[in-house]
Design an enzyme around this catalytic site. Structure first.
Site, mmCIF file in Angstrom:
data_model
loop_
_atom_site.group_PDB
_atom_site.id
_atom_site.type_symbol
_atom_site.label_atom_id
_atom_site.label_comp_id
_atom_site.label_asym_id
_atom_site.label_seq_id
_atom_site.Cartn_x
_atom_site.Cartn_y
_atom_site.Cartn_z
ATOM 1 N N ASN A 212 0.792 -1.083 0.168
ATOM 2 C CA ASN A 212 -0.101 -0.085 0.030
ATOM 3 C C ASN A 212 1.119 1.427 -0.050
ATOM 4 O OD1 ASN A 212 0.645 0.880 2.879
ATOM 5 N ND2 ASN A 212 -0.592 -1.078 3.194
ATOM 6 N N LYS A 291 9.648 -18.253 -7.836
ATOM 7 C CA LYS A 291 8.967 -17.077 -8.719
ATOM 8 C C LYS A 291 7.898 -17.712 -9.635
ATOM 9 C CE LYS A 291 9.572 -13.630 -12.093
ATOM 10 N NZ LYS A 291 10.533 -12.968 -13.170
ATOM 11 N N ASP A 308 -6.011 -8.100 13.449
ATOM 12 C CA ASP A 308 -6.118 -6.772 13.522
ATOM 13 C C ASP A 308 -5.335 -6.238 14.898
ATOM 14 O OD1 ASP A 308 -6.747 -4.124 14.300
ATOM 15 O OD2 ASP A 308 -8.738 -4.241 13.042
HETATM 16 O O1 C5P Z 1 -7.738 -0.794 8.631
HETATM 17 P P1 C5P Z 1 -8.341 -0.090 9.611
HETATM 18 O O2 C5P Z 1 -8.901 1.323 9.075
HETATM 19 O O3 C5P Z 1 -9.482 -0.723 10.230
HETATM 20 O O4 C5P Z 1 -7.459 0.257 10.735
HETATM 21 C C1 C5P Z 1 -7.302 1.525 11.328
HETATM 22 C C2 C5P Z 1 -6.368 1.283 12.652
HETATM 23 O O5 C5P Z 1 -6.067 -0.050 12.940
HETATM 24 C C3 C5P Z 1 -4.937 2.043 12.318
HETATM 25 O O6 C5P Z 1 -4.502 2.641 13.492
HETATM 26 C C4 C5P Z 1 -4.086 0.833 11.730
HETATM 27 O O7 C5P Z 1 -2.811 0.795 12.199
HETATM 28 C C5 C5P Z 1 -4.769 -0.523 12.674
HETATM 29 N N1 C5P Z 1 -4.810 -1.781 12.155
HETATM 30 C C6 C5P Z 1 -4.025 -2.742 12.651
HETATM 31 N N2 C5P Z 1 -4.215 -4.157 12.275
HETATM 32 C C7 C5P Z 1 -4.862 -4.295 10.957
HETATM 33 C C8 C5P Z 1 -5.720 -3.395 10.650
HETATM 34 C C9 C5P Z 1 -5.601 -2.023 11.216
HETATM 35 O O8 C5P Z 1 -3.325 -2.541 13.767
HETATM 36 N N3 C5P Z 1 -4.804 -5.444 10.596
#
Ligand code: C5P
Length: 408
Positions: A212, A291, A308
């Site tokens: 990203n 690859k 998450d």
């Molecule tokens: O991706 P999303 O918008 O839900 O995430 C917002 C917050 O959650 C950000 O602080 C991001 O660093 C965190 N995040 C995370 N692990 C993920 C997705 C998001 O720590 N898998």
């Protein structure tokens, strides 16, 4: 960092070291950033760099002698000791460090160092054996106990032919340490700030990945702000476009799973956790080790949801730990952020607009809101990421939970 130096009075002490010529570049960067730089050369410093160079760069008369007739009463050592915002000794010889540690005052610089109450930052440069000598190490420890700041030295080949610690650290590291010393902010002294930053690269095969656009700029601005407030800072970073601050511990973790492992390891010692990384939402489980060859058929990738990390921290942290997240959004900012604040059980979420040319991944500025469980969302103006980071910690320290973190 430039705004840290604007209109500040910095006494730049240059002492006897081959690295003294590097003080010219340092002076030039400080002047460019808006500081008033008063150069001071000790007798050793004068052997290595000319007063005329430093005078030309700073536009100020270089102070070289304790007993020269004071042309300007402001230059008189007591007056300058009072007026200075920072004393920066770069390069700092073993001699000036020893004299400062023991209160000797036999020339302009050592005398004025006794008289000033401004923060003092030393950037040592000397032969490795001199640096490692117990006398020097004890002197440095003594000055640190008194609140003096140190940056470096770096390690490498020295002018004397030896190899090891003793090189004057690079100018950007000195500038960063100077901005920290100037701030003289101890609001996070003794606290450990842990943050995730940057992008994730989830491998498709050994040469390809899903990624990203996160540049890491916001995360590093937060890390630098925490350093300026006196915190110990650990950044678990994925790939990013910018160099991290010098004073932080960096742990490289390119994927969401390795990032979570690092966070889990370090979380017990953290007082404040900030999830600033753009964590990949999906990964390819067991990507091929060879690859993959192209053919003309559509390629289907099966993606597995990633853990998450912010939610894991929000739900499992101890009661005294603060958890902060970001919500990078392109629309319905507050609704999305509010939901994430609740789902991830965070104390604070920074909703930010990643859709504008001046706000989002890779930009220098950001448009954001602070949301907490109990209060109205705070709308912030368009801010430099460094200013957003500064306001973020001010807001964090005003959280109800911060009383436990910061008084304990
Ligand atoms: O991706 P999303 O918008 O839900 O995430 C917002 C917050 O959650 C950000 O602080 C991001 O660093 C965190 N995040 C995370 N692990 C993920 C997705 C998001 O720590 N898998």
């Amino acid at each position: 960092m430039a705004r840290d130096f604007k209109d500040k009075v910095i006494v730049l002490g240059v002492t006897g070291s081959v690295a003294a010529y590097k003080a010219c570049e340092l002076a030039s960067r400080l002047v460019e950033a808006g500081a008033e730089v008063i150069p001071v050369l000790t007798s050793g410093g004068r052997e290595f760099v000319g007063a005329a160079s430093l005078e030309g760069i700073t536009g100020q008369r270089a102070i070289t002698d304790m007993f020269e007739p004071a042309q300007n009463p402001e230059i008189e050592h007591i007056a300058l000791a009072r007026r200075a915002d920072l004393f920066l000794i770069a390069p700092a010889s073993a001699n000036v460090i020893a004299k400062s540690a023991h209160g000797l005052a036999d020339d302009w610089l050592s005398t004025t160092l006794l008289a000033t109450r401004a923060p003092v930052l030393y950037a040592p440069a000397m032969n490795t054996k001199m640096y490692q000598h117990p006398a020097t190490q004890d002197n440095i420890a003594l000055l640190k106990r008194r609140g003096c700041h140190f940056v470096g030295p770096g390690s490498g080949a020295l002018a004397c032919g030896e190899f090891g610690p003793g090189r004057l650290i690079d100018t950007p590291a000195i500038l960063e340490a100077a901005s920290i010393a100037l701030r003289n902010d101890h609001s996070l002294e003794g606290k450990h700030v842990l943050l995730t930053s940057g992008a994730n690269h989830e491998p498709i095969d050994p040469v390809r990945f899903i990624g990203n656009r996160s540049s890491g700029k916001m995360g590093y601005a937060i890390a630098l702000e925490a350093l300026k407030r006196g915190a110990q800072v650990t950044v678990i970073t994925g790939p990013c476009d910018v160099a991290p601050p010098f004073g932080v511990t960096i742990i490289q973790a390119d994927t969401a799973v390795t990032m979570l492992d690092a966070v889990t390891d370090l979380l017990p010692s953290a007082d404040i956790f900030v999830a600033a990384a753009a964590v990949a939402d999906y990964r390819i489980e067991n990507p091929p080790t060879k690859k993959q060859k192209r053919d003309d058929q559509p390629l289907r990738l099966e993606l597995t949801p990633n853990p998450d990390i912010a939610a894991h921290v929000g739900l499992t942290r101890a009661a005294h730990q603060i958890a902060v997240g970001f919500a990078a959004e392109t629309h319905d900012f507050l609704e999305h952020a509010q939901r994430k604040l609740q789902e991830k059980q965070l104390d604070l979420i920074v909703a930010n607009d990643v859709s504008g040319a001046d706000s989002g991944f890779g930009t220098e500025t950001s448009r954001a809101w602070f949301l907490t469980p109990d209060e109205e969302a705070e709308v912030l103006p368009l801010l430099a990421k460094s200013e957003l980071a500064e306001r973020l910690f001010t807001r964090i320290l005003a959280l109800p939970r911060a009383a436990a973190v910061c008084d304990g």
